[in-house]
Motif scaffolding. Structure first.
Motif, short mmCIF file in Angstrom:
data_model
loop_
_atom_site.label_atom_id
_atom_site.label_comp_id
_atom_site.label_asym_id
_atom_site.label_seq_id
_atom_site.Cartn_x
_atom_site.Cartn_y
_atom_site.Cartn_z
N LYS A 185 -32.25 -33.32 -17.89
CA LYS A 185 -31.63 -31.88 -17.70
C LYS A 185 -32.74 -30.95 -18.09
CE LYS A 185 -26.86 -32.21 -18.01
NZ LYS A 185 -25.28 -32.02 -18.83
N LYS A 186 -33.20 -31.15 -19.29
CA LYS A 186 -34.49 -30.17 -19.77
C LYS A 186 -35.61 -30.10 -18.81
CE LYS A 186 -37.32 -29.33 -24.08
NZ LYS A 186 -37.69 -30.03 -25.31
N ASN A 187 -35.79 -31.23 -18.34
CA ASN A 187 -37.06 -31.20 -17.56
C ASN A 187 -36.85 -31.42 -16.06
OD1 ASN A 187 -39.62 -31.71 -19.43
ND2 ASN A 187 -37.65 -33.04 -20.31
N ASP A 188 -35.55 -31.15 -15.78
CA ASP A 188 -35.32 -30.88 -14.27
C ASP A 188 -35.66 -32.37 -13.55
OD1 ASP A 188 -33.84 -30.23 -11.80
OD2 ASP A 188 -35.84 -29.24 -11.27
N VAL A 189 -35.25 -33.39 -14.19
CA VAL A 189 -35.68 -34.58 -13.53
C VAL A 189 -34.66 -35.16 -12.64
CG1 VAL A 189 -36.35 -37.19 -13.99
CG2 VAL A 189 -36.97 -35.48 -15.50
N LYS A 190 -34.70 -35.72 -11.59
CA LYS A 190 -33.68 -35.95 -10.41
C LYS A 190 -33.33 -37.64 -10.59
CE LYS A 190 -35.15 -32.45 -7.16
NZ LYS A 190 -36.27 -31.77 -7.92
N GLY A 220 -48.94 -37.81 -21.02
CA GLY A 220 -48.93 -36.55 -20.19
C GLY A 220 -48.33 -36.79 -18.84
N LEU A 221 -47.27 -37.43 -18.92
CA LEU A 221 -46.27 -37.79 -17.82
C LEU A 221 -45.35 -36.67 -17.70
CD1 LEU A 221 -46.17 -41.44 -17.75
CD2 LEU A 221 -47.95 -39.94 -16.90
N ASN A 222 -44.95 -36.22 -16.35
CA ASN A 222 -43.89 -35.26 -16.07
C ASN A 222 -43.21 -35.84 -15.20
OD1 ASN A 222 -44.22 -33.09 -18.34
ND2 ASN A 222 -46.11 -33.06 -17.31
N PRO A 223 -42.55 -37.13 -15.15
CA PRO A 223 -41.77 -37.67 -13.99
C PRO A 223 -40.96 -36.61 -13.16
CG PRO A 223 -41.13 -38.67 -15.89
CD PRO A 223 -41.97 -37.49 -16.48
N LYS A 224 -40.93 -36.64 -11.82
CA LYS A 224 -39.97 -35.82 -11.20
C LYS A 224 -38.60 -36.48 -10.69
CE LYS A 224 -43.06 -32.46 -10.55
NZ LYS A 224 -44.07 -33.01 -11.41
N TYR A 225 -38.52 -37.84 -11.09
CA TYR A 225 -37.54 -38.49 -10.53
C TYR A 225 -37.14 -39.77 -11.65
CZ TYR A 225 -39.04 -36.72 -6.04
OH TYR A 225 -39.71 -35.77 -5.10
N MET A 226 -36.17 -40.28 -11.95
CA MET A 226 -35.81 -41.48 -12.77
C MET A 226 -35.42 -42.50 -12.08
SD MET A 226 -36.58 -41.93 -15.97
CE MET A 226 -36.11 -40.58 -17.29
N ILE A 227 -36.12 -43.50 -11.71
CA ILE A 227 -35.84 -44.62 -11.04
C ILE A 227 -35.64 -45.84 -11.87
CG2 ILE A 227 -35.99 -46.16 -8.87
CD1 ILE A 227 -37.78 -44.03 -7.88
N PHE A 228 -34.44 -46.20 -12.29
CA PHE A 228 -34.47 -47.35 -13.44
C PHE A 228 -34.37 -48.59 -12.58
CE2 PHE A 228 -31.50 -43.81 -14.60
CZ PHE A 228 -32.21 -43.15 -15.81
#
Length: 719
Positions: free
Chosen positions: A273-278, A245-253
């Motif tokens: 793109k689909k989830n507007d992840v920065k 149930g996670l909806n991350p707002k950012y992707m930090i690799f």
């Protein structure tokens, strides 16, 4: 004006386009006003263990302070080992070299390790915990190629053998063995481990639940290992997010690549793109550009720059508690404030305060005080805490760039015409060549055109400012007034400082608009000519001084051209005195310190007193003026004008030398492209204001000193 009418018109057109472009950039930066903060799970876990409260309590406290999420790394063999789980990691090369190694493993494993199917770089994972075995097996089955993994189960012992190669291996640094006479005997490196220990095993559901129960969001940090990554791995990672149930707002690799690199980045891109992840761009430790990861910049471009710059609090900043004579974490707060306001950082990756390498600050009031103060300070810039904002992807239109380039070319012609006599034919021919060259470069070498034009502007306009200043100083020097009025002289000096700085500001405007592309604002690309742009105008200053004041010029000697060859010959062939060598060494040392201190990649750092003073100005003002500008360089121009009016040639030269440093600094301020442009303007205005006040003070002190010296000598004073 009559001699250079067309050139000045082209220059003005370039300035108009540059100004419009600058306003567009300021507007874009003005919409980027929301800052987010995330805390590191592992660090808070360590903090909680040293305190009287559990992690849920700490997370809820941080939530009340405005923090919205917790960064959580995926589990790996390495993290399981660090958490003292019942697991053992070994490399085959080390296993086979140990005495009686067969006694540690089941027979099936011994037979396999003795076969030709393994090599020294394979990793062996052993556990006797059923739950841990199931967790590892499920993760490996979902994520990785089954051909690379062998599983053995016997007598409640579970063994995984992962197929590694020399590219995965970790070695100790080379060490030298010496004999009893301390003579080198042999150099060797030892096989230590494998990078496979960091293979991702997914998120720990228990940790996820702890974060969620505190009312914070989970910010997962996926780890990609190129030789093992593929579509199955990316699919499993994203499925994990959905299952938990996670909806991350950012992707930090984490790691050296983006998720899915090299062949499955498209899946990551589609999800974002689909989830507007920065996309997170982690600023490097030298506060320039970002940590390099394979595929990162390409992904940023494919996401149309839906990216945020991240400041990850490093260990040395964590330990700046009670630093610079502060009572608490004020200097850590200052660091966060600078990152946000001066470097376009919009996500703070926060780690708690520390007394030393092991002991954390567990007083919750220190954190409350820091974040309350930080929120109040950034509010003065119109900023608030929330989901991080991003900048609209500004791209500079090629015709704007060309027009700005024509203005810079006009500036080049103006500068050259002050060194060499040019008739209109040559002058406008040179201008035409420059304009054609700019146009061609913008089409043929667009990525180089930005930097070349910016570097040219950064050199030319501070140099032109010195042309103006010393042309005026020559006029003052030749004036017949033997007792110049002090008040009038101060007003003239202030006027000349403002006009000189205005000319340099043209260069700053050209640089800031030419390099206004989104890639520069996100520091995916940088202006690499900063140090050259600071040094060359100093050389040009020397030539300008010789043009107007010569070098050991004979009385009545006339110049045949604007660049006096006779003076230059006298300088080059003059006898060198020891005092010149000493003075040259001092100048070189000062120059080295000046250049070295312009970045964060040097051991030459400001003194504690200077940092305390800087911090005080930073707290009291919207933007801290640059010390060298308001303390030395800007007042020096007022002093130079005073010296010229009183015919103090040496003082005038030294003051002019200090003055050119300030003029290049104006452009340098705007060359820090991650700094919002409005802040650079305010910083320069502050520096001018303080510089004028100090310049007046310096001149008054100089006047008093000269009068006292004359009295001591018995000279009669006038005026």
């Amino acid at each position: 004006m009559k001699k250079n009418g067309i050139i000045l018109i082209i220059l003005m057109i370039g300035l108009v386009v540059s100004s419009l472009t600058a306003f567009e950039r300021i507007s874009i930066e003005g919409q980027n006003k929301t800052v987010d903060i995330t805390v590191d799970y592992l660090e808070i876990e360590k903090l909680a263990k040293q305190s009287d409260h559990d992690m849920k309590w700490w997370f809820s406290q941080f939530k009340d302070m405005g923090i919205r999420s917790v960064a959580l790394n995926e589990e790996s063999f390495e993290t399981l080992l660090e958490e003292k789980k019942p697991i053992r990691l070994e490399i085959v090369g080390n296993i086979l070299g140990a005495l009686n190694w067969q006694e540690k493993y089941p027979k099936s494993v011994v037979d396999y390790l003795n076969s030709t199917d393994v090599d020294d770089y394979d990793m062996v994972v052993t556990t006797n915990d059923q739950g841990l075995y199931q967790f590892i097996k499920s993760a490996l089955d979902d994520r990785y190629d089954p051909k690379k993994i062998k599983l053995f189960s016997e007598d409640n012992t579970y063994v995984f053998v992962l197929d590694g190669d020399i590219k995965d291996a970790l070695f100790t640094q080379k060490r030298t063995l010496i004999d009893q006479e301390s003579k080198p005997y042999k150099e060797e490196t030892l096989l230590f481990g494998s990078q496979l220990m960091r293979l991702s095993l997914g998120l720990d559901p228990e940790k996820v639940n702890i974060v969620k129960a505190s009312g914070l969001e989970v910010l997962p940090r996926p780890y990609n290992y190129q030789s093992w990554s593929g579509k199955d791995y990316v699919k499993a990672v994203l499925a994990d997010y959905e299952r938990l149930g996670l909806n991350p707002k950012y992707m930090i690799f984490g790691g050296k690549q983006v998720l899915g690199y090299p062949g499955a980045v498209g899946m990551t891109e589609s999800y974002m793109k689909k989830n507007d992840v920065k996309l997170g761009l982690i600023e490097s430790t030298v506060q320039r550009e970002h940590i390099k990861q394979d595929g990162l910049e390409e992904l940023a471009r494919s996401l149309d720059y839906n990216s945020v710059r991240i400041f990850s609090v490093p260990p040395y900043i964590q330990k700046r508690f009670k630093f610079y004579n502060y009572e608490g974490a004020e200097e850590i707060e200052n660091t966060l404030y600078r990152a946000i306001t001066e470097r376009n950082i919009r996500l703070i990756y926060f780690r708690p305060f520390m007394k030393d390498d092991r002991v954390y600050i567990t007083d919750i009031k220190e954190y409350e005080k820091t974040f309350d103060s930080l929120k109040a300070r950034i509010a003065e810039h119109g900023m608030t805490l929330g989901q991080a904002s991003v900048m609209t992807p500004n791209r500079l239109n090629i015709w704007k760039k060309i027009t700005i380039g024509w203005g810079i070319a006009a500036g080049v012609v103006l500068l050259i015409s002050n060194f060499i006599v040019l008739n209109n034919k040559f002058k406008y021919g040179l201008l035409s060549i420059g304009m054609i060259g700019v146009t061609g470069m913008c089409y043929v070498l667009p990525s180089w055109a930005d930097k070349i034009l910016a570097l040219t502007a950064a050199v030319v306009f501070p140099s032109l400012s010195m042309v103006y200043l010393f042309k005026r100083c020559r006029q003052y020097f030749d004036n017949k007034d033997k007792n110049p009025d002090l008040l009038r002289g101060l007003l003239i000096g202030i006027k000349d400082l403002i006009l000189t700085s205005a000319i340099s500001f043209m260069g700053a405007l050209f640089v800031g608009s030419t390099l206004s592309d989104i890639e520069y604002l996100l520091e995916m690309d940088i202006f690499r000519g900063v140090k050259v742009a600071q040094l060359l105008p100093i050389v040009v200053f020397g030539l300008i001084y010789i043009i107007y004041f010569g070098y050991k010029r004979k009385p009545g000697e006339k110049m045949k051209s604007q660049l006096p060859i006779a003076d230059i010959k006298r300088l080059l062939f003059d006898d060198i005195k020891i005092i010149y060598v000493v003075a040259g060494a001092i100048v070189l040392a000062a120059g080295y310190i000046y250049i070295a201190r312009t970045g964060h990649e040097t051991n030459i750092q400001p003194s504690t007193f200077e940092m305390i003073t800087r911090n005080l100005l930073e707290v009291k003002l919207l933007a801290r003026p640059r010390t060298k500008e308001f303390l030395i360089a800007f007042p020096a121009i007022i002093v130079a004008v005073y010296a010229a009016r009183h015919r103090y040639r040496t003082i005038m030269f030294l003051a002019g030398l200090a003055g050119i440093i300030g003029q290049t600094s104006i452009v340098n301020t705007f060359s820090h492209l991650r700094t919002p442009m409005y802040l650079s303007v305010i910083r320069t205005i502050y520096a001018l204001g303080f510089g004028i006040l100090l310049g007046v003070g310096y001149v008054v002190v100089l006047e008093i000193g000269i009068r006292l010296l004359r009295l001591v000598r018995g000279e009669k004073l006038h005026g």
